[in-house]
Design an enzyme around this catalytic site. Structure first.
Site, PDB file in Angstrom:
ATOM      1  CE  LYS A  47     -23.140 -20.877  28.184  1.00  0.00           C
ATOM      2  NZ  LYS A  47     -23.721 -21.839  27.974  1.00  0.00           N
ATOM      3  N   GLY A  78     -16.336 -26.122  34.303  1.00  0.00           N
ATOM      4  CA  GLY A  78     -16.288 -26.595  33.145  1.00  0.00           C
ATOM      5  C   GLY A  78     -15.195 -27.103  32.995  1.00  0.00           C
ATOM      6  CB  SER A  79     -12.835 -28.625  30.301  1.00  0.00           C
ATOM      7  OG  SER A  79     -13.446 -27.770  29.108  1.00  0.00           O
ATOM      8  CB  ALA A 107     -13.994 -24.234  28.302  1.00  0.00           C
ATOM      9  N   GLY A 108     -12.349 -22.826  30.158  1.00  0.00           N
ATOM     10  CA  GLY A 108     -11.479 -21.954  31.238  1.00  0.00           C
ATOM     11  C   GLY A 108     -10.323 -21.498  31.540  1.00  0.00           C
ATOM     12  CD  GLU A 164     -15.615 -27.098  40.241  1.00  0.00           C
ATOM     13  OE1 GLU A 164     -15.321 -27.863  39.281  1.00  0.00           O
ATOM     14  OE2 GLU A 164     -16.734 -27.338  39.694  1.00  0.00           O
ATOM     15  CB  CYS A 212     -15.639 -31.818  38.271  1.00  0.00           C
ATOM     16  SG  CYS A 212     -16.153 -30.858  39.830  1.00  0.00           S
ATOM     17  CD  GLU A 239     -12.441 -33.427  34.418  1.00  0.00           C
ATOM     18  OE1 GLU A 239     -13.080 -33.810  35.108  1.00  0.00           O
ATOM     19  OE2 GLU A 239     -12.055 -32.456  33.556  1.00  0.00           O
TER      20      GLU A 239
END
Length: 485
Positions: free
Chosen positions: A179, A231-232, A235-236, A253, A287, A386
């Protein structure tokens, strides 16, 4: 104006398939703000079709039952196909991401090929069965593919993030539903073409561009055995919560707020160009970016002056221009986020040393000047959160213990670097920093080594032997003890 790329089908289980819905994703150039491509928007029905085909391929198909050597041959053809088209791949990333072409070739395209090469090297040394001597008799320890993988990848380094998941998953014998981010789906289409030509069996790979709603449906799908996400942090956490319902394995990650420590005896002529490059790589949308630069009080003024000059000289502009260093941010939303953080930094009392505005010479595009803040306290939001753009903090420290404490005083722990008079001294500092990757007197990212983070920077590792292990289950087979004479 660039002709609009039109993609009308989805790659579902190795077949180009009409989407279940009519919605499309408009891919917009961050430089021109014009639509450059349209692709189908995958729906939950498309996810069902992809997972069902992946499930059938894993449960009944040839891929997980092939020898490791046979899978290596197929993945080698995928790697070679990406290598043959790496320039085309880089230009697609520049088009959709706004990544300067001087970065998209080595960082976006060539590093993805390198990730496949590194995974293949690990696979050639992989032992999938091992006999051991147990306490009650002999044991056979097997390593078997985890199953069907949902790989959810970001927009900033799309093809490298894909390679870090797809190469080890395929070599392990898994089927993958990929995705890609809706902002950057074009390189994933190229990858699907490469995999099709390489002879990847049907069902083993699907590519479904979609937004967060479809992603949420995918990661919570009962047919998924593992989720691999980049991702963020927010979201993780949502993915981890969704995966918990089915006890789905996860590799996450996530973000970073990495510190570059300049020790008192650092060679600034060597260190500063590398630190600037590490801070503003991919226009700061990385990142691992060195967004906190730690300077000793005794050399703070000198470092601030030299950094200010270096950052102000970074060329901002058209990402297709080979002299450009800083391109646009990927979306207008991302541009606004960076401008908001610049205002926050000023309100917090930091000193704006350079940058801080939208460049005057960019009438279109989501640009932000490379920005350096001085007199930053590590407790400030600009030092803790971040930002994901070309906004960097310069922080003063008193002694080495203070530098280590500041570097570790973060919810993140992904990367970092130290610049010391000797490598041995730098290694001593490296041992004290709680991050998953670290560089001593250099600024490197190596796809042969495990990559991942401590704390809120994630769970698990990608790349290296650890990267393939994340896609393998371990089974113990008890064998009958030998008959005593």
């Amino acid at each position: 104006m660039t002709d609009i790329v039109e993609r009308r089908t989805l790659f579902i289980g190795g077949r180009w398939t009409d989407p279940a819905g009519d919605d499309t994703i408009a891919v917009v150039s961050p430089h021109t703000e014009q639509v450059v491509a349209r692709v189908p928007h995958a729906t939950p029905a498309d996810v069902d079709a992809a997972v069902n085909r992946a499930r059938d391929a894993f449960d009944h198909g040839p891929w997980p039952r092939m020898s490791l050597g046979e899978r290596i041959e197929t993945v080698t053809r995928i790697r070679d196909g990406l290598l043959a088209r790496h320039r085309e791949l880089a230009l697609l990333v520049t088009l959709q991401n706004g990544c300067p072409v001087t970065t998209s070739v080595p960082v976006q395209a060539q590093s993805a090929v390198a990730a496949f090469t590194a995974a293949l090297a690990v696979a050639k040394e992989l032992r999938l069965e091992e006999e051991r001597t147990g306490l009650t008799g002999p044991l056979l320890v097997r390593r078997e593919p985890v199953g069907v993988v949902a790989a959810v990848t970001p927009w900033n380094v799309p093809q490298l993030a894909i390679a870090g998941k797809l190469a080890p998953a395929l070599l392990a014998g898994c089927a993958v539903v990929l995705k890609p981010s809706p902002e950057t789906p074009l390189d994933a289409y190229l990858l699907a073409e490469v995999c099709e030509k390489a002879g990847l069996p049907e069902g083993v790979l699907s590519v479904l561009p979609a937004d967060r709603e479809t992603s949420s449906y995918l990661v919570a799908h009962p047919g998924i055995d593992k989720v691999a996400f980049t991702g963020s942090v927010g979201a993780g956490k949502q993915i981890m919560a969704a995966a918990a319902t089915n006890l789905t394995r996860v590799t996450l990650e996530l973000g970073g707020k990495s510190a570059a420590i300049l020790l008192e005896d650092a060679d600034l002529d060597q260190a500063l160009p590398n630190v600037v490059a590490g801070a503003f790589v991919n226009s700061g949308q990385a990142c691992v970016a060195l967004t906190r630069i730690l300077a000793p009080s005794s050399r703070y003024d000198e470092i601030a002056q030299r950094l200010t000059t270096a950052v102000a000289r970074l060329k901002v502009g058209d990402p297709s221009d080979p002299t450009t260093t800083i391109g646009p941010l990927v979306t207008k939303r991302q541009q606004q986020r960076n401008l908001d953080y610049i205002r926050i930094g000023l309100a917090e009392g930091a000193t704006l040393l350079t940058g801080g505005r939208v460049p005057d010479h960019t009438p279109t595009g989501w640009y932000v000047e490379p920005t350096l803040f001085g007199d930053v306290d590590n407790a400030m939001r600009i030092a803790q959160e971040e930002i994901f753009g070309p906004v960097v903090c310069l922080i003063r420290y008193q002694d080495e213990d203070d530098a280590v404490a500041i570097a570790n005083a973060s919810d993140f722990g992904l990367a970092g670097t130290v610049w010391a008079g000797t490598d041995e001294h730098g290694i001593e500092i490296a041992r004290r920093i709680r991050t998953g990757t670290y560089s001593v007197n250099c600024q490197r990212f190596d796809v042969a080594g495990p990559f991942g983070g401590y704390k809120n920077s994630g769970i698990g590792r990608e790349f290296g032997p650890e990267g393939i292990s994340a896609y393998l289950e371990t089974k113990t087979v008890h064998l009958p003890a030998p008959v005593q004479a």
